[in-house]
Design a protein around this motif. Sequence first.
Motif, PDB file in Angstrom:
ATOM      1  N   ASP A 246      37.905  45.735  36.503  1.00 19.30           N
ATOM      2  CA  ASP A 246      37.799  44.347  36.203  1.00 19.30           C
ATOM      3  C   ASP A 246      38.720  43.468  37.230  1.00 19.30           C
ATOM      4  OD1 ASP A 246      36.054  42.236  35.533  1.00 19.30           O
ATOM      5  OD2 ASP A 246      36.977  41.798  33.813  1.00 19.30           O
ATOM      6  N   PRO A 247      38.989  43.681  38.645  1.00 22.51           N
ATOM      7  CA  PRO A 247      39.814  43.104  39.381  1.00 22.51           C
ATOM      8  C   PRO A 247      39.584  41.633  39.401  1.00 22.51           C
ATOM      9  CG  PRO A 247      38.474  44.169  40.744  1.00 22.51           C
ATOM     10  CD  PRO A 247      37.810  44.361  39.291  1.00 22.51           C
ATOM     11  N   VAL A 248      40.752  40.990  39.972  1.00 23.44           N
ATOM     12  CA  VAL A 248      40.529  39.538  40.300  1.00 23.44           C
ATOM     13  C   VAL A 248      41.220  39.371  41.641  1.00 23.44           C
ATOM     14  CG1 VAL A 248      41.687  37.131  39.679  1.00 23.44           C
ATOM     15  CG2 VAL A 248      41.215  39.088  37.854  1.00 23.44           C
ATOM     16  N   LEU A 249      40.336  38.644  42.437  1.00 22.02           N
ATOM     17  CA  LEU A 249      40.704  38.294  43.906  1.00 22.02           C
ATOM     18  C   LEU A 249      40.895  36.996  44.230  1.00 22.02           C
ATOM     19  CD1 LEU A 249      41.049  39.494  46.686  1.00 22.02           C
ATOM     20  CD2 LEU A 249      38.791  39.216  47.088  1.00 22.02           C
ATOM     21  N   ILE A 250      41.991  36.586  44.545  1.00 25.61           N
ATOM     22  CA  ILE A 250      42.235  35.031  44.609  1.00 25.61           C
ATOM     23  C   ILE A 250      42.183  34.874  46.260  1.00 25.61           C
ATOM     24  CG2 ILE A 250      44.084  33.371  44.542  1.00 25.61           C
ATOM     25  CD1 ILE A 250      43.270  34.475  41.813  1.00 25.61           C
ATOM     26  N   VAL A 251      41.471  33.722  46.702  1.00 30.72           N
ATOM     27  CA  VAL A 251      41.202  33.148  48.028  1.00 30.72           C
ATOM     28  C   VAL A 251      41.515  31.644  48.024  1.00 30.72           C
ATOM     29  CG1 VAL A 251      39.565  35.135  48.405  1.00 30.72           C
ATOM     30  CG2 VAL A 251      38.856  32.689  47.430  1.00 30.72           C
ATOM     31  N   PRO A 252      41.732  31.371  49.351  1.00 33.48           N
ATOM     32  CA  PRO A 252      42.575  30.194  49.570  1.00 33.48           C
ATOM     33  C   PRO A 252      41.495  28.938  49.296  1.00 33.48           C
ATOM     34  CG  PRO A 252      42.943  31.394  51.511  1.00 33.48           C
ATOM     35  CD  PRO A 252      41.817  32.166  50.519  1.00 33.48           C
ATOM     36  N   ASN A 253      40.151  28.962  49.109  1.00 35.26           N
ATOM     37  CA  ASN A 253      39.320  28.049  48.927  1.00 35.26           C
ATOM     38  C   ASN A 253      37.821  28.272  48.637  1.00 35.26           C
ATOM     39  OD1 ASN A 253      37.774  28.004  51.279  1.00 35.26           O
ATOM     40  ND2 ASN A 253      39.328  27.289  52.399  1.00 35.26           N
ATOM     41  N   ALA A 254      37.245  27.295  47.893  1.00 42.00           N
ATOM     42  CA  ALA A 254      35.838  27.625  47.478  1.00 42.00           C
ATOM     43  C   ALA A 254      34.672  28.141  48.579  1.00 42.00           C
ATOM     44  CB  ALA A 254      35.165  26.262  46.744  1.00 42.00           C
TER      45      ALA A 254
END
Length: 80
Positions: free
Chosen positions: A29-37
Amino acid sequence: MGLALVVGPAKAGKIAHLLEGYLEEIERDPVLIVPNAADVERIERDLLRRAGALLHGSIGTFDDLFRTLASSSGDARPVV
């Protein structure tokens, strides 16, 4: 796997590297953070092209992450 920061020049395959790692860890269940929607939508489409369907993991912005962290405590207060 802990927090990882991927850096490098443009067109060096950073996104492909991130998505491969994300799919390798999908059962955790990883979480990937990206800059914008807009990046969230683009990455979701790319992952679905690679995997067909995803039942675990999440993708969001830093705002999404902070919102989740702030609301996860039992005494969360509404934002004005």
